[in-house]
Scaffold this motif. Structure first.
Motif, short mmCIF file in Angstrom:
data_model
loop_
_atom_site.label_atom_id
_atom_site.label_comp_id
_atom_site.label_asym_id
_atom_site.label_seq_id
_atom_site.Cartn_x
_atom_site.Cartn_y
_atom_site.Cartn_z
N THR A 168 5.88 -5.52 6.49
CA THR A 168 5.95 -5.36 7.94
C THR A 168 6.01 -3.89 8.35
OG1 THR A 168 7.11 -7.46 8.10
CG2 THR A 168 7.28 -5.99 9.99
N TYR A 169 6.76 -3.08 7.62
CA TYR A 169 7.03 -1.72 8.06
C TYR A 169 6.30 -0.63 7.28
CZ TYR A 169 10.58 -3.83 10.93
OH TYR A 169 11.23 -4.61 11.87
N LEU A 170 5.45 -0.98 6.33
CA LEU A 170 4.76 0.02 5.52
C LEU A 170 3.91 0.95 6.38
CD1 LEU A 170 3.91 1.22 2.80
CD2 LEU A 170 2.07 -0.46 2.75
N ASP A 171 3.03 0.37 7.18
CA ASP A 171 2.14 1.20 8.01
C ASP A 171 2.95 2.07 8.97
OD1 ASP A 171 -0.16 0.39 6.81
OD2 ASP A 171 -0.76 -1.00 8.41
N LEU A 172 3.96 1.49 9.57
CA LEU A 172 4.78 2.25 10.52
C LEU A 172 5.43 3.44 9.83
CD1 LEU A 172 5.96 2.42 13.39
CD2 LEU A 172 7.84 1.00 12.58
N ALA A 173 5.97 3.23 8.64
CA ALA A 173 6.65 4.31 7.92
C ALA A 173 5.67 5.38 7.46
CB ALA A 173 7.42 3.74 6.72
N ILE A 174 4.59 4.99 6.84
CA ILE A 174 3.63 5.96 6.30
C ILE A 174 2.94 6.72 7.42
CG2 ILE A 174 1.47 6.22 5.00
CD1 ILE A 174 3.95 5.71 3.24
N PHE A 175 2.44 5.99 8.41
CA PHE A 175 1.74 6.68 9.50
C PHE A 175 2.70 7.45 10.40
CE2 PHE A 175 -1.55 3.67 8.23
CZ PHE A 175 -2.59 4.56 8.06
N GLY A 176 3.94 6.99 10.49
CA GLY A 176 4.95 7.77 11.21
C GLY A 176 5.23 9.09 10.53
N LEU A 177 5.38 9.05 9.21
CA LEU A 177 5.63 10.27 8.45
C LEU A 177 4.41 11.20 8.50
CD1 LEU A 177 7.50 11.91 6.66
CD2 LEU A 177 6.70 10.59 4.71
N LEU A 178 3.23 10.65 8.34
CA LEU A 178 2.02 11.48 8.42
C LEU A 178 1.83 12.04 9.82
CD1 LEU A 178 -0.48 9.40 6.25
CD2 LEU A 178 0.47 11.67 5.73
N LEU A 188 -1.30 8.48 -0.39
CA LEU A 188 -1.51 7.74 -1.64
C LEU A 188 -0.37 6.77 -1.90
CD1 LEU A 188 -3.34 7.37 -4.07
CD2 LEU A 188 -2.08 9.20 -5.21
N LEU A 189 0.85 7.17 -1.58
CA LEU A 189 1.99 6.25 -1.71
C LEU A 189 1.78 5.01 -0.85
CD1 LEU A 189 4.84 5.58 -2.73
CD2 LEU A 189 5.72 6.85 -0.75
N GLY A 190 1.32 5.22 0.38
CA GLY A 190 1.03 4.07 1.25
C GLY A 190 -0.05 3.17 0.68
N THR A 191 -1.06 3.78 0.08
CA THR A 191 -2.14 3.00 -0.52
C THR A 191 -1.64 2.19 -1.71
OG1 THR A 191 -3.84 4.52 0.22
CG2 THR A 191 -4.37 3.16 -1.69
N VAL A 192 -0.86 2.83 -2.57
CA VAL A 192 -0.35 2.13 -3.76
C VAL A 192 0.55 0.97 -3.36
CG1 VAL A 192 1.17 2.40 -5.77
CG2 VAL A 192 -0.58 4.10 -5.30
N VAL A 193 1.42 1.19 -2.40
CA VAL A 193 2.30 0.10 -1.95
C VAL A 193 1.47 -0.99 -1.27
CG1 VAL A 193 4.26 -0.51 -0.49
CG2 VAL A 193 4.32 1.60 -1.82
N GLY A 194 0.44 -0.61 -0.51
CA GLY A 194 -0.44 -1.59 0.12
C GLY A 194 -1.15 -2.45 -0.91
N ILE A 195 -1.63 -1.82 -1.97
CA ILE A 195 -2.27 -2.57 -3.05
C ILE A 195 -1.26 -3.46 -3.76
CG2 ILE A 195 -3.39 -2.31 -5.31
CD1 ILE A 195 -4.80 0.17 -4.13
N LEU A 196 -0.06 -2.96 -3.96
CA LEU A 196 1.01 -3.77 -4.56
C LEU A 196 1.27 -5.02 -3.72
CD1 LEU A 196 3.42 -3.82 -6.71
CD2 LEU A 196 4.77 -2.87 -4.84
N ILE A 197 1.32 -4.86 -2.42
CA ILE A 197 1.54 -6.00 -1.53
C ILE A 197 0.38 -7.00 -1.64
CG2 ILE A 197 1.62 -6.68 0.91
CD1 ILE A 197 3.22 -4.06 1.40
N THR A 198 -0.85 -6.48 -1.72
CA THR A 198 -2.01 -7.36 -1.86
C THR A 198 -1.93 -8.17 -3.15
OG1 THR A 198 -3.39 -5.83 -0.58
CG2 THR A 198 -4.54 -7.43 -1.97
N LYS A 204 -6.56 3.05 3.97
CA LYS A 204 -6.51 3.85 5.19
C LYS A 204 -5.38 4.89 5.14
CE LYS A 204 -3.68 0.61 7.71
NZ LYS A 204 -3.65 -0.54 8.52
N ALA A 205 -4.33 4.61 4.40
CA ALA A 205 -3.23 5.57 4.29
C ALA A 205 -3.67 6.82 3.55
CB ALA A 205 -2.03 4.92 3.59
#
Length: 143
Positions: free
Chosen positions: A6-16, A71-81, A105-106
């Motif tokens: 739920t919060y991955l995109d918010l956290a990664i894109f917020g930090l970026l 890259l951290l966002g991408t790795v966690v996104g792939i992990l979720i997939t 996208k991250a």
């Protein structure tokens, strides 16, 4: 895992987004400072160097670490997939590909922040070198 999902995109894109905002702010502040600098008010080249390089380390840190945050966002996104694939045995190939594509996208956002930040850092460091050279030249002429 649902919390992360739920919060991955918010956290990664917020930090970026924060990193991008800071990079832009520092770049504008430094450009304004360099435009108004009076070399005569500095009594040594060391003091001038400290003043002209202020905040440039932060800019360098942002430029070099933004791709890693992406890259951290991408790795966690792939992990979720992959986690979703393991939980749902009947998941379709299209859903898997969509999850992987969205995870990338991250990294793209991290690179999009890093490229202009590194360019700004290098340009500002060039300006620092020019100002230091002008200062030293003015000191040598005064002798």
């Amino acid at each position: 895992m649902e919390f992360v999902k739920t919060y991955l995109d918010l956290a990664i894109f917020g930090l970026l987004g924060l990193m991008g905002f800071l990079a832009l702010w520092i770049t504008i502040e430094r450009l304004m400072f360099y435009r108004q600098i009076d070399l005569k008010q500095y009594h040594s080249d060391a003091v001038l160097n400290i003043a002209t390089t202020k905040h440039l380390t932060t800019l360098s840190i942002i430029g070099s670490n933004a791709p890693f945050v992406g890259l951290l966002g991408t790795v966690v996104g792939i992990l979720i997939t992959f986690y979703d694939m393991g939980q749902n045995q009947s998941i379709e190939t299209g859903a898997i590909m969509m999850g992987l594509a969205l995870a990338l996208k991250a990294t793209a956002a991290g690179i999009a922040i890093a490229i202009p930040t590194v360019m700004a850092y290098n340009g500002l460091m060039r300006k620092v070198d020019v100002l230091n050279t002008l200062y030293i030249d003015a000191q040598n002429r005064a002798k």
